[in-house]
Enzyme design. Structure first.
Site, mmCIF file in Angstrom:
data_model
loop_
_atom_site.group_PDB
_atom_site.id
_atom_site.type_symbol
_atom_site.label_atom_id
_atom_site.label_comp_id
_atom_site.label_asym_id
_atom_site.label_seq_id
_atom_site.Cartn_x
_atom_site.Cartn_y
_atom_site.Cartn_z
ATOM 1 N N TYR B 271 10.034 0.266 3.121
ATOM 2 C CA TYR B 271 10.210 0.395 1.667
ATOM 3 C C TYR B 271 11.591 -0.121 1.286
ATOM 4 C CZ TYR B 271 6.257 3.660 1.920
ATOM 5 O OH TYR B 271 5.035 4.230 2.130
ATOM 6 N N HIS B 279 7.199 0.964 -4.000
ATOM 7 C CA HIS B 279 6.105 0.549 -3.126
ATOM 8 C C HIS B 279 6.695 -0.113 -1.890
ATOM 9 C CE1 HIS B 279 2.910 1.409 -5.916
ATOM 10 N NE2 HIS B 279 3.547 0.788 -6.880
ATOM 11 N N LYS B 310 1.385 -7.035 0.719
ATOM 12 C CA LYS B 310 2.618 -6.790 1.450
ATOM 13 C C LYS B 310 2.775 -7.880 2.496
ATOM 14 C CE LYS B 310 1.723 -1.891 0.963
ATOM 15 N NZ LYS B 310 2.143 -1.863 -0.424
#
Lengths: 416, 339
Positions: B271, B279, B310
């Site tokens: 993070y 997020h 991601k």
């Protein structure tokens, strides 16, 4: 790459309602919405993409942290009305309560017969409830029970020092190996998580050993008995095509589908089915394999509100859960998994289920609780009989496409 | 909120090969100052039937515990041995024990007072609400209002009746005695006050004198146990960590918060700031520098990462001297193009 609009994705997909809020770190500012009078589930995903050094952002973060700090410092206070006292018993690593109050004790603890009481013979008028390490730790953690260390003889009120939450973890998990107990952090995490969700949880017989040998309920019925069980049609069919299948002499010497008069494709397909497959509905000739200690049923779980449930005799569980430590074990091998599934009861899918439901339901199933550093994931593994579900034997609804491959009928259900 | 600090080095408690924090100040401090979040594994006593929010204790990954110890800001305590010694083997002196019990009692009295205050306030609030409701609604057929107003009214009426009777008695017995009127007036007042929902002052005083003390289950055992950093040379061994530790450390040094990531399909979630607010950006996996692996892992990881918006990150430590920067760790991020 991710962008800040992640929250804006409309959640209308099939799993919109299944979002697991405990998946992510939740903003503690929303805890008040749970503990307050109105029960609201906190909104998910109100987060930012990255720090941008604004006062607004750092203020919100500070508020979240303050809320978290406040929530975590909430004390465990016992009111006299609901006060339950329990005393730690180091020899068994359990605790006992003589005057338990509250509905939780309907599904927890055990009263030993007077002769077997670990404290020596119990007098008839004493109602001494013994609580297992995970039970007492859970009760202490939720603020229901005041647990005391054993008295050392110099106390004013005859009671030992109060056991702190920290002391309880050190004792009930840390001192387990001293008494031969096998409660671990993983097992406790799963126990407490299920309890918090409202389930009733009991240790399975295979808690600290191989447990009982799988009984008759774990084995598929013998072919002879299945006739009476209403599985007639499928059995008949399977025995029929076995005869007509690979063992046929014509097929060994001639073509698989000999020139003849075929009234349906199914008859031809049946002749082509040569590859042997695993059939979960048949008993294996040799008995069950020994289970691996890392993959055994740990808990029996019962849904709340069942009228048949009794603490002393809970009956067959609704779920069986095996707790697995993610950092010390790998994905189970087929042999380990097979031995584990051998110990679960045989529950065939209903005949009227749709094909994919049948495959998902399986003939035997187990839930694995995989714990990685306090984070639990649940997986359901089922022994599905793909070989038993013949696509060519399916009966299509009248009115569907006659050719099967069309837009309607069978083709529609074929998969996603 | 005032910044919460604890004195360093702070203790990390080892129980059954796990590393735990129990003190809420330490939890907040480690999060704010050292970017260490851990995982809360306990339940919250104020909301015991839910799994969305968790409470103390905080479990640290061995990686996190090792990092804190290597930085010199904390030390490991064998918590099982400490409890065994102090609570099961007469390790606490009589004075220490007495002091602890006294402090528990004091806390209990405070808790009792706070609870009483809260109860009174709640009652007042409820009465206020009921009064408001009663004044605004003219429909007296409303059942709950009626049920509530009924006994209260009758009580008040009873008090008034009593008062009237008493004054009548005084009038009859001691005609014109002004001093006596105040004497008799006094007992009537507490009755009305009591019915108005306030705590009887006499009863409150009695509670204070008796020192009503609620029982409390403390969160930590320190105090009564005292813990001090071990003298050099006697410290417990460093926590054992998996081979992905260099990547963990590398990411942490670069300001990322790391959390266990198995359920998201990786070793660590990275993070950019506190996970309370942000997020995650990367799914991290640590590898050995010369480790051979399947290309499929890259494809699978890349697809997974891209699918959840991601980056899929792999990294390892190069064993060569002075190869790349000081930490010798290199990380690579894989993204699936064209999705």
């Amino acid at each position: 790459m991710a962008d800040a609009d992640e929250d804006a994705i409309p959640r209308t997909g099939p799993d919109a309602g299944e979002t697991d809020l405990s998946d992510e770190t939740q903003d503690f500012r929303f805890l008040a919405s749970i503990t307050g009078e109105e029960v609201k589930i906190p909104k998910r995903g109100e987060k930012d993409f990255e720090p941008h050094e604004t006062a607004l952002q750092s203020n919100i973060l500070a508020a979240s942290r303050a809320a978290m700090h406040g929530a975590l410092s909430y004390p465990r206070i016992h009111t006299p009305k609901k006060y339950t006292l329990a005393i730690y018993h180091p020899e068994t690593n359990m605790a006992y309560a003589e005057d338990p109050k509250g509905p939780l004790f309907k599904s927890m603890g055990k009263v030993y017969p007077p002769k077997d009481d670990p404290l020596g013979v119990r007098e008839a008028n004493v109602n001494r409830l013994w609580l297992l390490p995970e039970e007492i730790l859970y009760l202490l953690e939720r603020g229901t029970v005041d647990v005391r260390w054993p008295a050392e003889g110099d106390e004013e009120d005859g009671l030992g020092a109060p056991m702190s939450l920290q002391g309880a973890y050190a004792a009930f998990i840390g001192m387990e190996d001293g008494t031969g107990g096998v409660l671990t952090f993983e097992r406790y995490s799963v126990y407490a998580g299920l309890r918090r969700a409202g389930y009733m949880v009991h240790r399975a017989p295979s808690w600290d050993g191989p447990g009982n040998a799988p009984g008759g309920e774990c084995l598929p019925p013998l072919p002879g008995t299945s006739w009476s069980l209403g599985l007639l049609s499928s059995r008949l069919r399977s025995s029929f095509w076995r005869k007509a299948g690979a063992s046929s002499n014509d097929q060994i010497s001639g073509p698989l589908a000999a020139p003849s008069c075929y009234r349906s494709y199914a008859e031809i397909y049946r002749r082509l089915a040569l590859v042997p497959f695993y059939d979960p509905a048949l008993r294996s000739p040799d008995g069950p394999d020994p289970t691996d200690p890392n993959f055994r049923i740990t808990y029996h779980v019962y849904k709340p509100g069942s009228p048949l449930y009794k603490k002393s005799d809970p009956g067959p569980p609704d779920f069986r859960i095996a707790v697995v430590n993610a950092r010390e074990t790998c994905v189970p091998a087929l042999a380990q998994l097979g031995a584990l599934l051998d110990t679960t009861p045989y529950v065939p899918p209903r005949e009227d289920m749709q094909l994919y439901q049948k495959l998902r339901h399986g003939y035997k199933s187990i839930i694995l609780a995989i714990v990685d550093q306090g984070v639990t994931s649940y997986l359901r593994l089922a022994d599905s009989g793909i070989g038993r579900e013949k696509l060519f034997d399916r009966v299509f609804k009248p009115g569907g496409g006659k050719r099967g491959g069309g837009n309607r009928g069978g083709g529609k259900r074929k998969g996603r | 909120m005032a910044e919460i600090t604890v004195s360093e080095p702070f203790p990390i408690f080892q129980v059954a090969h796990r590393y735990l924090l129990y003190d809420v100040n330490t939890v907040t401090y480690a999060r704010r100052t050292h970017n260490i979040t851990g995982v809360l594994i306990g339940g919250l006593p104020q909301a015991p039937q839910q799994n969305v929010f968790s409470g103390i204790p905080l479990e640290l990954m061995p990686e996190e515990a090792r990092l804190l110890v290597e930085k010199g800001v904390s030390y490991i305590v064998d918590d099982v041995a400490a409890h065994r010694k102090n609570f099961l083997a007469h390790g606490l002196s009589a004075e220490e024990k007495k002091a602890f019990m006294r402090s528990m009692q004091r806390q209990g009295v405070d808790a009792a007072k706070a609870q009483q205050k809260k109860a009174v306030e709640k009652k007042k609030d409820a009465l206020k609400k009921a009064e408001k409701k009663g004044a605004s609604t003219e429909n007296w057929n409303d059942v709950p209002d009626d049920m509530f107003a009924g006994p209260r009214k009758s009580k008040a009426a009873r008090a008034a009746e009593k008062k009237a009777k008493e004054t009548a008695q005084t009038d009859g017995q001691k005609d014109g005695a002004a001093e006596d009127e105040t004497l008799f007036g006094a007992p009537a007042n507490p009755v009305t006050e009591w019915s108005a929902g306030e705590l009887d002052p006499a009863a409150q005083q009695l509670h204070e004198e008796l020192g009503e003390s609620l029982k409390i289950t403390p969160t930590t055992s320190y105090p009564p146990i005292r813990s001090e950093p071990p003298p050099p040379g006697e410290a417990l061994p460093l926590p054992e960590v998996p081979s992905s530790y260099p990547v963990f450390k590398h990411m942490h040094e670069n300001g990322y918060f790391l959390a266990p990531g198995l359920r998201f399909g990786c070793q660590y979630m990275a993070y950019p700031g506190d996970p309370l607010r942000f997020h995650s950006h990367f799914l991290c996996n640590g590898m050995d520098w010369d480790e051979e692996f399947d290309l499929l892992r890259l494809v699978g990881g890349g697809r997974l990462g891209t699918g959840v918006k991601k980056g899929y990150l792999i990294g390892g430590e190069e064993k060569k001297e002075g190869a790349y920067q000081e930490s010798h760790v290199r990380a690579f991020c894989i993204e699936w193009g064209g999705m």
